[in-house]
Design a protein around this motif. Structure first.
Motif: not given
Length: 388
Positions: A16, A50, A77, A102-104
């Motif tokens: 991320s 990202a 992203a 992680n989310w990224g």
């Protein structure tokens, strides 16, 4: 006859961000450790962020590590489009193991979930270390659904805390066999030496000063103005030292100026080697709204420091029993400030708690234990017993 050279195992790391936060420092510590081992030194690490400009952890990588930074890798992203996911999946081909963080990096996990069978993609392991400010107050339903689908073909989901383990099992509906909890660890032996008082850039610890310190990315979720407010009532010999960089620098300084303690609040910037600086602190504090199993707390414990913190993530379970009274309820800012004030006022109490924390860090959170567990999980995903 000379044996043929062993083909390197190619690990693709999709981050991320690769700034020097706790997650990134853990990843680099593993890479550096493995570069020294006979069974793991042949690993290649291909690293993508990202946020292409967020590459601060690159400077921490040992020269012996075979580290590469692919040029032109598809953005992690962007708008969710099938063509974009297809390009991400295609870029994973040719690697032995894909590691997402992680989310990224969740779109990359989704691309793997959709295209892995048809494209013959390598196994994927996802690492979840916590949440930014946009989910610190509560998880977003649409992200929970997305995670459930994106992780459906993951070989493993690695989390560092009990809290995240429960979220993975109950909110994201991950099967028990997929979720692996591996406690963060550090090389605790590095934190036993007392640093020089002039080791930090633009800041020297002077005789008679005492430092309340923390290591943190200067982000909103760390709520560092809370720490500024908590230290305002400490005696004048106490200074607040925050090691880290990030977008909240001006907000932190503005709060210090508002409270007329700007001369006692110092932000010397990012420190590449925390073991060379944390020992200058007399007391460690954490003020975050969201954490899981923060490396900074382990570093403070290994340095023999008492810790004042909200009961965020696994912090209450991490510190020694003697430190428990100084872990305050989430959101209770007066209790957090009182914990800091009580510890600051009693040198002997800080020393006793710090000694207990150091012993616990060595027993429970040493890097050697963490590295062994990561090798086991990664090797299992590769269908091996080890990296040999």
């Amino acid at each position: 006859m000379t044996a043929p050279a062993k083909r390197p195992l190619k690990l693709l790391h999709l981050h991320s961000t690769f700034d020097a936060g706790g997650k990134e420092r853990r990843v680099v510590a593993l890479m550096n450790r493995w570069a020294k081992g006979a069974a793991t030194k042949h690993l290649e690490h291909h690293i993508v962020s990202a946020v292409p400009s967020a590459m601060g952890a690159q400077s921490l990588i040992d020269k012996r590590v075979k580290a590469f930074f692919p040029f032109g890798f598809p953005p992690l992203a962007g708008k969710l489009r099938i063509g974009r996911l297809q390009r991400l999946a295609r870029a994973m081909q040719g690697f032995d193991l894909v590691l997402t963080y992680n989310w990224g990096a969740m779109d990359a996990a989704m691309a793997h979930a959709v295209f892995a069978p048809g494209m013959g993609l390598p196994p994927l392991i996802h690492h979840e270390d916590g949440f930014n400010a946009d989910e610190a107050g509560g998880l977003k339903r649409h992200r929970n659904w997305y995670r459930m689908i994106a992780l459906s073909r993951a070989s493993a989901l690695i989390v560092p805390s009990r809290n995240l383990e429960q979220i993975a099992l109950t909110v994201w509906n991950q099967p028990r066999g997929r979720v692996q909890r591996i406690a963060n660890g550090i090389d605790t032996a590095l934190y036993t030496k007392k640093p020089r008082p002039d080791v930090l850039p633009r800041l020297v610890k002077r005789s008679g000063e005492k430092w309340l310190g923390t290591l943190a990315g200067l982000r909103a979720v760390k709520n560092l103005p809370r720490m500024v407010r908590a230290m305002q009532s400490l005696p004048p010999e106490w200074h607040l030292v925050i090691l880290g960089e990030g977008p909240e620098r001006e907000a932190i300084l503005a709060e210090a100026i508002r409270l007329e303690i700007g001369h006692r609040v110092h932000l010397p910037g990012h420190v590449a080697d925390p073991s060379a600086a944390v020992g200058l602190f007399d007391l460690f504090a954490l003020s975050s709204d969201s954490e899981q199993a923060p490396l900074s707390v382990i570093e403070a414990m290994a340095s023999g420091l008492a810790v004042a913190s909200p009961a965020v993530g696994d912090v209450a379970d991490m510190v020694a029993a003697e430190n428990h009274p100084f872990i305050s309820a989430m959101g209770d800012e007066p209790a957090f400030a009182q914990a800091i004030a009580t510890l600051a006022a009693d040198d002997g109490l800080r020393q006793r708690i710090g000694t207990a924390n150091r012993m616990r860090a060595k027993a429970e959170f040493d890097e050697s234990v963490m590295a062994k567990r990561y090798v086991e999980v990664y090797a299992q995903a590769l269908g091996r017993s080890s990296f040999d």
